[in-house]
Write an enzyme that holds these catalytic residues in place. Structure first.
Site, PDB file in Angstrom:
ATOM      1  N   ARG A 166       0.825  -1.210   0.000  1.00 16.23           N
ATOM      2  CA  ARG A 166       0.000   0.000   0.000  1.00 16.23           C
ATOM      3  C   ARG A 166       0.865   1.268   0.000  1.00 16.23           C
ATOM      4  NH1 ARG A 166      -2.579  -3.803  -0.796  1.00 16.23           N
ATOM      5  NH2 ARG A 166      -4.611  -4.392   0.051  1.00 16.23           N
ATOM      6  N   SER A 239     -11.973  -0.718   2.215  1.00 13.26           N
ATOM      7  CA  SER A 239     -11.183  -0.985   3.424  1.00 13.26           C
ATOM      8  C   SER A 239     -10.540   0.318   3.899  1.00 13.26           C
ATOM      9  CB  SER A 239     -10.107  -2.030   3.130  1.00 13.26           C
ATOM     10  OG  SER A 239     -10.687  -3.243   2.743  1.00 13.26           O
ATOM     11  N   GLU A 335      -5.978   3.574   5.161  1.00 22.04           N
ATOM     12  CA  GLU A 335      -5.599   3.390   3.772  1.00 22.04           C
ATOM     13  C   GLU A 335      -5.868   4.636   2.939  1.00 22.04           C
ATOM     14  OE1 GLU A 335      -6.543   0.213   1.228  1.00 22.04           O
ATOM     15  OE2 GLU A 335      -6.085  -1.369   2.669  1.00 22.04           O
TER      16      GLU A 335
END
Length: 339
Positions: A166, A239, A335
């Site tokens: 990520r 998410s 995120e």
């Protein structure tokens, strides 16, 4: 203006999937990447904060944005070289899911596990999007971008993008690069990745014993549709928290204390923990404060039940972070980009 459109005091509620009713001082919708340098050179743009926006599916606006929002609306998919491995150039404004489905229709493999992820192609390498055991970094050959520091177009190969979980160069140097296109290298034949998070079981339910890439994609669509709330039905950004990666000693200690903990060993001895498991075990799955809540379908998903402000959503996210840290000694990180 040719190549882009400017809107002052622009509403952004329809441009972020959490449906936060924020506004931008100026919104620039870019249809031609070549016009980007001209736009960014305007004094009203050059000297103010800048936010580059795709579909707003990886974004939490905590209030109005006192600067320029650049929305990439460029289009185009070009196969530059075909063969066992195809090289495909894709404009930043193309929808990611549309592109994945196009690759499957053309007989290319690799992106099937990444189907149904919201957002644009240009955003994919920034976040190094990943799902069901696959990361986009595996298939990115290079990223074309406007370098705001050096004031020139650059082509960054895979190594230069510094991909990690990520993470990428574009997160390490936020604000420096505006992604304009991504080049992918996609194989015609590839060993399918079916050993992650229920894909094999879903294929069995589908009655498929010799899967092709499109079968895996269909299985992933079934899994995502069952597990994740639809942004078209309830505001969310997918998410909201990364799966935390912790040192070996902490990971092993937590696994001893909590035998049900979902965790995956890393090649470096560290452990990746399931953020969803931690959040649910800390009591936040389905938790709601006003219109801000955590989904009762998937503990990782922050949702807007109606008219929650960005500040209210962020306050709940911080409460979840604090609760998980107090119970497990692990600090979650969001995120999405929080602005």
């Amino acid at each position: 203006m040719g190549g882009y459109t400017l809107i002052e005091n622009a509403p952004l509620a329809a441009r972020n999937t959490l449906r936060v009713a924020a506004r931008a001082s100026l919104l620039a919708e870019i249809r031609e990447a070549a016009k980007l340098p001209e736009l960014l050179d305007f004094p009203a743009v050059r000297d103010r904060p800048l936010l580059v926006l795709g579909e707003g599916s990886n974004l939490l606006l905590t209030g109005d944005f006192d600067g320029t929002v650049v929305a990439m609306a460029t289009r185009g998919v070009q196969v530059e070289q075909d063969g066992d491995i195809a090289r495909i150039a894709v404009a930043a404004g193309e929808r990611w899911d549309d592109f994945v489905r196009w690759t499957l229709g053309q007989g290319f493999a690799g992106l099937e596990n990444l189907i149904l992820i919201p957002g644009t192609v240009g955003a994919a390498p920034i976040q190094n999007i990943g799902a069901y055991g696959t990361e986009v970094a595996e298939f990115v050959e290079s990223v074309e971008a406007w370098d705001r520091l050096e004031r020139r177009v650059v082509s960054l190969d895979n190594a230069a993008c510094a991909f990690a979980y990520r993470y990428s160069l574009f997160k390490r140097e936020p604000g420096r690069y505006v992604v304009t296109a991504v080049r992918f290298a996609l194989p015609r034949q590839r060993e399918l990745r079916t050993g992650y998070a229920g894909i094999a079981e879903e294929l069995a339910r589908m009655g498929v014993d010799k899967p092709a890439p499109f079968h895996v994609a269909e299985a992933v669509v079934h899994l995502r549709t069952r597990k994740l709330p639809d942004p078209a039905v309830i505001g969310n950004a997918g998410s909201f928290f990364k799966n935390p990666i912790v040192a070996a000693a902490l990971g092993e200690s937590l696994r001893r204390e909590h035998p049900q903990l979902v965790a995956w060993p890393g090649s470096d001895g560290r452990w990746k923990l399931s953020a969803a498991w931690l959040i649910e075990a800390a009591g936040f799955k389905g938790h709601r404060e006003g219109d801000a809540g955590m989904s009762n379908r998937h503990a990782l998903v922050l949702v807007n039940h109606g008219h929650a402000s960005g500040a209210e959503l962020w306050a709940l996210a911080q409460k979840v972070i604090a609760g998980v840290e107090a119970k497990f000694g692990v600090r979650l990180e969001p995120e999405p980009v929080v602005v």
